[in-house]
Scaffold this motif. Structure first.
Motif, PDB file in Angstrom:
ATOM      1  N   GLY A 138       0.804  -1.210   0.000  1.00 26.19           N
ATOM      2  CA  GLY A 138       0.000   0.000   0.000  1.00 26.19           C
ATOM      3  C   GLY A 138       0.842   1.267   0.000  1.00 26.19           C
ATOM      4  O   GLY A 138       2.010   1.269  -0.385  1.00 26.19           O
ATOM      5  N   GLU A 139       0.270   2.330   0.482  1.00 28.01           N
ATOM      6  CA  GLU A 139       0.895   3.650   0.422  1.00 28.01           C
ATOM      7  C   GLU A 139       2.133   3.737   1.312  1.00 28.01           C
ATOM      8  O   GLU A 139       2.079   3.452   2.498  1.00 28.01           O
ATOM      9  CB  GLU A 139      -0.119   4.721   0.841  1.00 28.01           C
ATOM     10  CG  GLU A 139       0.401   6.137   0.792  1.00 28.01           C
ATOM     11  CD  GLU A 139       0.877   6.518  -0.607  1.00 28.01           C
ATOM     12  OE1 GLU A 139       2.049   6.941  -0.720  1.00 28.01           O
ATOM     13  OE2 GLU A 139       0.097   6.368  -1.561  1.00 28.01           O
ATOM     14  N   LEU A 140       3.248   4.149   0.694  1.00 26.60           N
ATOM     15  CA  LEU A 140       4.503   4.355   1.424  1.00 26.60           C
ATOM     16  C   LEU A 140       4.889   5.836   1.485  1.00 26.60           C
ATOM     17  O   LEU A 140       5.934   6.174   2.045  1.00 26.60           O
ATOM     18  CB  LEU A 140       5.635   3.557   0.777  1.00 26.60           C
ATOM     19  CG  LEU A 140       5.577   2.031   0.945  1.00 26.60           C
ATOM     20  CD1 LEU A 140       6.674   1.368   0.110  1.00 26.60           C
ATOM     21  CD2 LEU A 140       5.714   1.627   2.402  1.00 26.60           C
ATOM     22  N   GLY A 141       4.079   6.684   0.877  1.00 28.40           N
ATOM     23  CA  GLY A 141       4.355   8.113   0.926  1.00 28.40           C
ATOM     24  C   GLY A 141       5.423   8.569  -0.038  1.00 28.40           C
ATOM     25  O   GLY A 141       5.955   9.672   0.109  1.00 28.40           O
ATOM     26  N   MET A 142       5.745   7.757  -1.035  1.00 23.80           N
ATOM     27  CA  MET A 142       6.789   8.131  -1.995  1.00 23.80           C
ATOM     28  C   MET A 142       6.157   8.799  -3.207  1.00 23.80           C
ATOM     29  O   MET A 142       5.130   8.333  -3.726  1.00 23.80           O
ATOM     30  CB  MET A 142       7.578   6.886  -2.419  1.00 23.80           C
ATOM     31  CG  MET A 142       8.295   6.215  -1.257  1.00 23.80           C
ATOM     32  SD  MET A 142       9.165   4.741  -1.771  1.00 23.80           S
ATOM     33  CE  MET A 142       9.842   4.172  -0.205  1.00 23.80           C
ATOM     34  N   VAL A 143       6.788   9.862  -3.690  1.00 15.28           N
ATOM     35  CA  VAL A 143       6.237  10.616  -4.817  1.00 15.28           C
ATOM     36  C   VAL A 143       7.186  10.649  -6.013  1.00 15.28           C
ATOM     37  O   VAL A 143       6.806  11.104  -7.094  1.00 15.28           O
ATOM     38  CB  VAL A 143       5.891  12.067  -4.393  1.00 15.28           C
ATOM     39  CG1 VAL A 143       4.781  12.055  -3.361  1.00 15.28           C
ATOM     40  CG2 VAL A 143       7.126  12.791  -3.839  1.00 15.28           C
ATOM     41  N   GLU A 144       8.418  10.200  -5.855  1.00 15.67           N
ATOM     42  CA  GLU A 144       9.381  10.174  -6.940  1.00 15.67           C
ATOM     43  C   GLU A 144      10.059   8.806  -7.002  1.00 15.67           C
ATOM     44  O   GLU A 144      10.251   8.153  -5.969  1.00 15.67           O
ATOM     45  CB  GLU A 144      10.446  11.265  -6.754  1.00 15.67           C
ATOM     46  CG  GLU A 144       9.907  12.685  -6.778  1.00 15.67           C
ATOM     47  CD  GLU A 144      11.010  13.710  -6.563  1.00 15.67           C
ATOM     48  OE1 GLU A 144      12.177  13.291  -6.382  1.00 15.67           O
ATOM     49  OE2 GLU A 144      10.703  14.910  -6.578  1.00 15.67           O
ATOM     50  N   MET A 145      10.436   8.385  -8.203  1.00 14.27           N
ATOM     51  CA  MET A 145      11.086   7.087  -8.366  1.00 14.27           C
ATOM     52  C   MET A 145      12.423   7.018  -7.628  1.00 14.27           C
ATOM     53  O   MET A 145      12.881   5.939  -7.253  1.00 14.27           O
ATOM     54  CB  MET A 145      11.299   6.785  -9.844  1.00 14.27           C
ATOM     55  CG  MET A 145      10.035   6.372 -10.577  1.00 14.27           C
ATOM     56  SD  MET A 145       9.190   4.957  -9.816  1.00 14.27           S
ATOM     57  CE  MET A 145      10.433   3.695  -9.944  1.00 14.27           C
TER      58      MET A 145
END
Length: 595
Positions: A363-370
Motif C-alpha cells: 500500500g501507500e509508502l508516501g513516496m512521490v518520486e522514483m
C-alpha cells in the motif's frame, strides 16, 4: 525443492589476498567448497523444530575426502561437530573440520569443542563467528588453546571464492544474526501477484494467482518460519489456514494483527487443535470477542499501540527467530515503513486482471518520486512452473566483521569477575547466557517413569520427562503410547509439541492429579539434572543472592510473563533447589569443622 540461499549479487571486492599461486587458490577453493557444504547441511534442519541456530560440520581428510558430517537437528540435541566426528571415526585424526558458524555451547559442557579436540582434528575452518556476544570468540580461543589451527573466513585470509562462501554462512543464520543485531525477528514479506501488479481482483477474489508449484514453495517457506502473520482483512476475505501441509518442517504459529478486532466468529484460524493462533490487538478492543477467542483456545495479546515494530519486538522477546508476512498491502506497507521487513519473496504470475480498484501487494509508502523507491539487494530470479520467483533483501544481513576484535586484540575474561552476578537473572531460550537453566537444555536425566515405578529410564531432557508425566499412571493404552512417543522424541521441542497437543486434544488421557503434581514433577527433574552435572550445580550456586526469572512473556505459570505478571514457577523451583544445595553445603562445612 526448498528455497536455496543463492547469492546473485555482483562480485564482491576482496579486502586482501594473502595466498598466491596455484596452491593457495586450490586450498581456497577446497575450503570454500567444504564451507558451503557445511552451510547447506546447517540449512537442512531449518524449520524442523523451532527456533534454533543452524549448525553444520564437515570433516575432510588431507586428500580432500569427506570423512564425516553432521548438523544440529534442534536445540537440545547432539551438536553437529559431535555427529560429524562420530561419522568420521579414526579418519578425524589430523583432518580439517569445516564449520559454518563457531560452536555456540552455552550450557557449560563444551561438547562441540571437546568432540573436535578428542577426535584429533588438526585444523578447523570457521565461516563466521557466533553472532551472540556472550558466545563470540570463546570456542575459537578454546580450539586454538588446544593446539588446533583455526582459520576464520574474512579474518585470517580472504579471497573472492572464500568471501562468497562466507556469505552463504551469513545467509543460513540470517535470522539469528538479525535477532542479535536488530532485536526483532528476521521477517520475510511474501506475496503473489499478476503481471500487472495485482494481488486480487477488484472484488477481493484471489484464488489462485500463482501456480500449484508456487503454492508448494509457499508451504515450504512457512515450514521454515516460526510464525506466519496476516492482517484482519486477510482473515475476512480469504479465511486462510496458514499451514505448512505440503512442505517440510514444522507448522508455524499463526498471528493475526487486528486493531479493531472486527473479525468473523467462524474462521479456520480459530481451530487450534493442531497449531496455535495468536491475535495481536489494541488494548481494550472488543472485550467480549476477546473472551470468545479465549474460549476457542486462541491467545489474545493486547498492545498499547498496535504497530508492526511493537509486535515484532514482542515476538523477539518471545524467542522467535523468523516470521513470514503473508498480509495484504496496507499491513505490508506499514511493516516496511516500520523497518521490520528484511527480505521480499514475490511470485509473479503471467496473468493480467486489470482494475483500478484491484489491490496491490504494498500500500501507500508516501513516496512521490522514483528516486525514493526501495531497491532490493542480492536479487535472485527463478522460474517456478509458469511463474517467476523474484527475491531479494530490503536490508542486508549484518556483517559481523567490524565488531570482532583481531586476534592480537582478543580479550580474555577477567577471572575475578563473576558473569552470573546480578540482582535479577533472566533466562529463557537455551542459547541465552543462562540457557542451561532451561528445561529444554540438552542434559539427559535418569528418572523412573512415575512415582511408583522403580525402573529408571533415560530421558533426553527435563522437558521430555515433564511432558511424559502428564500421562503416567493412566490406565489406557493410548496414554502409555504417548509416554513412549514423548520419551523417544528427537528434541525437547518435539516432546513438548506431542505432550501439549495430546493434552489439548484428549484431556481424558491426562492424569487426574496433574495440576497438583506438575510443580513437584518439574522439581524432581530439575534436581536430578543439577545433581547429575556438577558444572550446572556450580553455575546455579554462583547465582546465590540473585532472583531467577524464567523470562517467557507468554507462559504465565512457569514464566515471568510479559510485564512481570507471571507466577515464575520455574525460577522459583530453581531458587528452592539452590537453597537446598546451599543448606547442604552449610551442614557439610559445619560437620567438617567439628570433625
Amino acid at each position: 525443492m526448498a528455497l536455496s540461499f543463492r547469492v546473485c549479487s555482483p562480485p564482491l571486492i576482496c579486502r586482501a589476498t594473502l595466498a598466491s599461486g596455484d596452491n593457495g587458490r586450490n586450498r581456497h577453493a577446497n575450503d570454500a567448497a567444504f564451507i558451503r557444504r557445511a552451510a547447506d547441511l546447517a540449512d537442512t534442519s531449518a524449520g524442523f523444530t523451532s527456533p534454533h541456530p543452524n549448525f553444520g560440520c564437515v570433516i575432510a581428510t588431507s586428500s580432500g575426502k569427506v570423512a564425516g558430517e553432521g548438523y544440529l537437528y534442534a536445540e537440545g540435541t547432539k551438536p553437529a561437530e559431535a555427529l560429524a566426528v562420530e561419522a568420521a571415526g579414526e579418519s578425524s585424526i589430523g583432518s580439517t573440520a569445516y564449520l559454518n558458524m563457531e560452536p555456540g555451547d552455552c550450557h557449560g559442557d563444551h561438547t562441540a569443542v571437546s568432540a573436535l579436540v578428542q577426535a584429533g582434528i588438526g585444523r578447523a575452518v570457521v565461516g563466521i563467528r557466533h553472532p551472540l556476544q556472550h558466545l563470540r570468540g570463546s570456542a575459537i580461543r578454546e580450539l586454538r588453546g588446544q593446539g588446533i589451527e583455526v582459520d576464520v573466513l574474512g579474518e585470517d585470509f580472504q579471497s573472492k571464492v572464500l568471501e562468497d562462501a562466507r556469505k552463504s554462512c551469513l545467509l543460513v543464520n540470517a535470522p539469528l544474526i538479525h535477532r542479535a543485531c536488530s532485536r526483532v525477528p528476521f521477517s520475510v514479506l511474501k506475496y503473489a501477484m499478476t503481471l500487472d501488479g495485482k494481488i486480487a481482483a477488484s472484488s477481493g477474489h484471489a484464488a489462485w494467482i500463482s501456480s500449484k508449484l508456487s503454492r508448494t514453495r509457499v508451504f515450504e517457506l512457512r515450514g521454515r518460519s516460526d510464525a506466519v502473520i496476516v492482517g484482519g482483512n486477510t482473515v475476512r476475505q480469504d479465511d486462510p489456514r496458514l499451514t505448512a501441509r505440503h512442505g517440510q518442517g514444522h507448522t508455524p504459529t499463526r498471528i493475526v494483527m487486528s486493531q479493531s478486532l472486527d473479525l468473523p466468529e467462524k474462521a479456520n484460524l480459530w481451530d487450534v487443535s493442531e497449531v496455535s493462533t495468536i491475535v495481536a490487538t489494541q488494548r481494550g478492543a472488543r472485550r467480549s470477542f476477546q473472551k470468545y477467542l479465549a474460549s476457542k483456545g486462541v491467545e489474545v495479546v493486547e498492545f498499547d499501540m498496535l504497530n508492526p515494530r511493537e509486535v515484532m519486538e514482542y515476538f523477539h522477546r518471545r524467542g522467535h527467530l523468523s516470521i513470514l508476512w503473508e498480509c495484504g498491502g496496507t499491513l505490508a506497507a506499514s511493516a516496511i515503513s516500520s523497518g521490520v521487513i528484511h527480505k521480499v519473496v514475490a511470485f509473479v504470475a503471467p496473468k493480467i486482471i486489470g482494475g483500478s480498484k484491484a489491490p496491490s501487494p504494498v500500500g501507500e509508502l508516501g513516496m512521490v518520486e522514483m528516486s525514493q523507491a526501495l531497491n532490493l539487494i542480492d536479487v535472485c530470479y527463478e522460474q517456478v512452473g509458469p511463474d517467476m520467483l523474484v527475491s531479494g533483501f530490503l536490508q542486508p544481513v549484518p556483517d559481523l566483521l567490524p565488531v570482532i576484535p583481531s586476534e592480537e586484540a582478543t580479550f580474555e575474561i577477567d577471572p575475578s569477575v563473576n558473569p552470573f552476578e546480578s540482582s535479577i537473572i533472566f533466562f529463557y531460550k537455551t542459547w541465552d547466557l543462562y540457557g542451561s537453566f532451561s528445561n529444554f537444555s540438552p542434559h539427559a536425566i535418569r528418572m523412573p517413569c512415575g512415582e511408583e515405578n522403580d525402573e529408571y529410564v533415560t530421558w533426553p531432557s527435563v522437558e521430555h520427562y515433564y511432558q511424559a508425566n502428564k500421562f503416567v499412571g493412566v490406565d489406557n493404552p493410548m496414554a502409555h503410547d504417548c509416554v513412549e512417543k514423548i520419551r523417544t522424541a528427537k528434541s525437547p521441542e518435539e516432546a513438548a509439541l506431542i505432550g501439549r497437543a495430546k493434552q489439548r486434544q484428549q484431556p481424558e488421557l491426562v492424569r487426574s492429579d496433574w495440576e497438583e503434581a506438575k510443580i513437584e514433577v518439574m522439581y524432581r527433574a530439575l534436581k536430578c539434572k543439577f545433581s547429575t552435572y556438577p558444572h550446572l550445580k556450580a553455575m546455579l550456586l554462583s547465582t546465590a543472592g540473585s532472583v531467577l526469572v524464567e523470562a517467557s512473556p507468554h507462559d504465565l505459570f512457569w514464566g515471568g510473563g510479559r510485564e512481570g505478571e507471571g507466577l515464575n514457577y520455574l525460577g522459583r523451583s530453581l531458587m528452592q533447589l539452590r537453597s537446598e544445595y546451599l543448606a547442604e553445603s552449610s551442614v557439610s562445612a559445619e560437620n567438617a569443622s567439628l570433625a
